[in-house]
Enzyme design. Sequence first.
Site, short mmCIF file in Angstrom:
data_model
loop_
_atom_site.label_atom_id
_atom_site.label_comp_id
_atom_site.label_asym_id
_atom_site.label_seq_id
_atom_site.Cartn_x
_atom_site.Cartn_y
_atom_site.Cartn_z
CB SER A 180 -0.96 -0.04 1.19
OG SER A 180 -1.90 1.00 1.13
CG ASP A 206 -3.09 4.08 -1.50
OD1 ASP A 206 -3.87 3.91 -2.46
OD2 ASP A 206 -3.02 3.29 -0.54
CG ASP A 261 -2.75 -0.46 -2.67
OD1 ASP A 261 -2.78 0.69 -2.19
OD2 ASP A 261 -3.31 -1.44 -2.13
CG ASP A 265 -6.07 0.40 -0.96
OD1 ASP A 265 -5.32 1.40 -0.91
OD2 ASP A 265 -5.98 -0.55 -0.15
#
Length: 547
Positions: A143, A292, A294, A296
Site C-alpha cells: 500500500s 496511494d 495501490d 485503494d
Amino acid sequence: MNSDLTGLARSWLVQDPDPDTRAELTALLEGGDDDALRERFGSRLEFGTAGLRGELGAGPNRMNRVTVMRAAAGLARVLGPGRHVVIGYDARHKSDAFARDTAAVLTGAGLRASLLPGPLPTPVLAFAVRHLGADAGVTVTASHNPPRDNGYKVYWGDGSQIVPPVDAEISAAIDATGPVSELPLGSPGDPGWTALDDGVVAAYLEALTALPIGKARELRVAYTPLHGVGGATLARAFAAAGFEAPATVAEQAEPDPDFPTVAFPNPEEPGAMDLALGLAARTGADLVLANDPDADRCAVGVPLPGGGHRMLTGDELGALLGEHVIRHTSGDDRLVATTVVSSSLLGKIAAAHGVRYAETLTGFKWIMKAGEGLVFGYEEALGYSVGSELGLPVHDKDGIGAALTVAGIAAQAALEGRSLLDLLDDQARRHGLHATSQLSFRVADLSLITGAMARLRATPPTRLGGREVESADDLSLGAGGLPPTEGLRYRLSGGARVVVRPSGTEPKLKCYLEVVIPVTGEVSEARARADAELDTLRADLAETLGL
C-alpha cells in the site's frame, strides 16, 4: 558468531530460490554480522488479518520469496485442492516475482490460480474475486508503506479481506509448512495456471459506471497516482464516464517502486501532495485527486475562495460521499458504516435519512462485515467503498470508484454554482461542525508504544483539552460489543472524542481526535473555534502520552 543464528541462516540458504537474498545472507554470514542476522532470524513476520507486511530482505522477519511461498502453501492447505485463487500485484520491488511464486505454489498443490495481467490497483483484485467466482484472492502490495517494504494480503470468496478465524487457520498452516524447496511447483502453461487478459479490468470499469456519478461533466482535475499503479486505470475510468482527462503530475505519473519524489508515498503525509497542489494551481483545477500506490485510497483537494487549494480530511470526504450515496439509493434496509476512529457525523447523517448505521473496528475487513444492505463504508484513512442501487461493486476500499464519484459530486455542484466546501458547510449547519484531527508518533522502538498504552491504563486521564472525560472504553476488552482490539477510547464533554491505538501496519501510535461545535452563526467562526480546540486537545494529549 552466534551458532544458533548461523544454523538458521544456513538452513534458509538451502531453500532460498532468490539470488538477491542469497547474496545478502551470504555476505552477512561471511562478515559475521550477528546483529543483522538477529534482526532477520530472531523473530518472524506474523500472518494476521492484514496478511503479511514488512521490509524486503532475507530471513523469516523479512518479505522475500521464501516467506511468500510459505504463505501461499498455508493458504493452499486451508483451501484445499481444486479451489480457485485470483492473484494481483502492484509495482513494488519483487511484487511480480511474489505473485508468480504464489501461482506456482498454488497450482503445484492442485489449486487453480488466475494471475492478473500486470501491476494493477488492489480494488481490481478485490472485484475480480467475486467477478470470477473465485474462492479467494491474493494481492502483493504494501500500500503506502516506504519503498523498502512489501506485503501480502488475502481476500476470501466474498471479495473482502479475511477476518478471524481464517487468518489463524492460515497462520497455523504456514507453521506446518516444511522447506519451500520441497514444495511441488506449477508453471505457466500448466493446467490450472491462467494468465488473465484485460477483460477483467474492463469488467471492473463497467461495474463502476453504475455508481451515482450524475450527469454533470464540466470539471478540471489535477491528479497524481504517487508513483503507483492507479494512473492508467483511473484515466480509463474517467474516459469511460465521459470526463475530460485529468492533468497528471508528470514526475509521479509512472509506477516507480523507489517513490523518488516523496518521503512516504501516502497522500496524508506532509509534502506528499505538494506536486499535485502545484499542478492544480497552474491549471486552475476545480478538484485535486490522488491515489496511494495501490490505488485503494483516494485523497481530495478543493479550491479555496481566496486562492490556492486545501486537502479535505478523510472524514470530510466520507461525510460527502456517504450522504451522496444515501440520497441516490433507496430501500429501508440500507446500511452505512464507518469505524470507531472515524467521525461520528456519518451516524447523524444516516439517522436524518432513516438509514441504518454501524460502527466497526478499524480496517475495511471489519467494515465489510458490518451487515446486510451495506451501500457505503469508509475509514478516515482515505478509504471508501461507494455503492449504488446495485450494491457495492468492490467489497473493499476503492480509490478509483471514490475518485470517480467525488468528481461527479464536484461537477454537479459546479453546475449549480457551488463547491464541495459549500456542501460541507450545509452539513455543518444541519448536524453541527464535526472537526477531526490526528496525532501520530512514529517510533523506532515499539516498546515506547507499549509503555504509553500501559501508562494510560494505569493512570487514566480525567480531563483532556479542557473537557471532562465522561467515559473511557478499553477496546482490548471488546467494548460496545466489538471484537477485542488494542486501543483506548475516551468520550469527552460536549460530544468530543479521543481514540488512541497502535497502528496495525506501521510502527506508529495513532490518536484520533474529534470535537463537535454547534453552528449558530457563520460556519467559518465554528471552524476557527474547532481548530483552536483541536490544537488544545492535541497538545494536552501529547503531554499526557509522554512521547
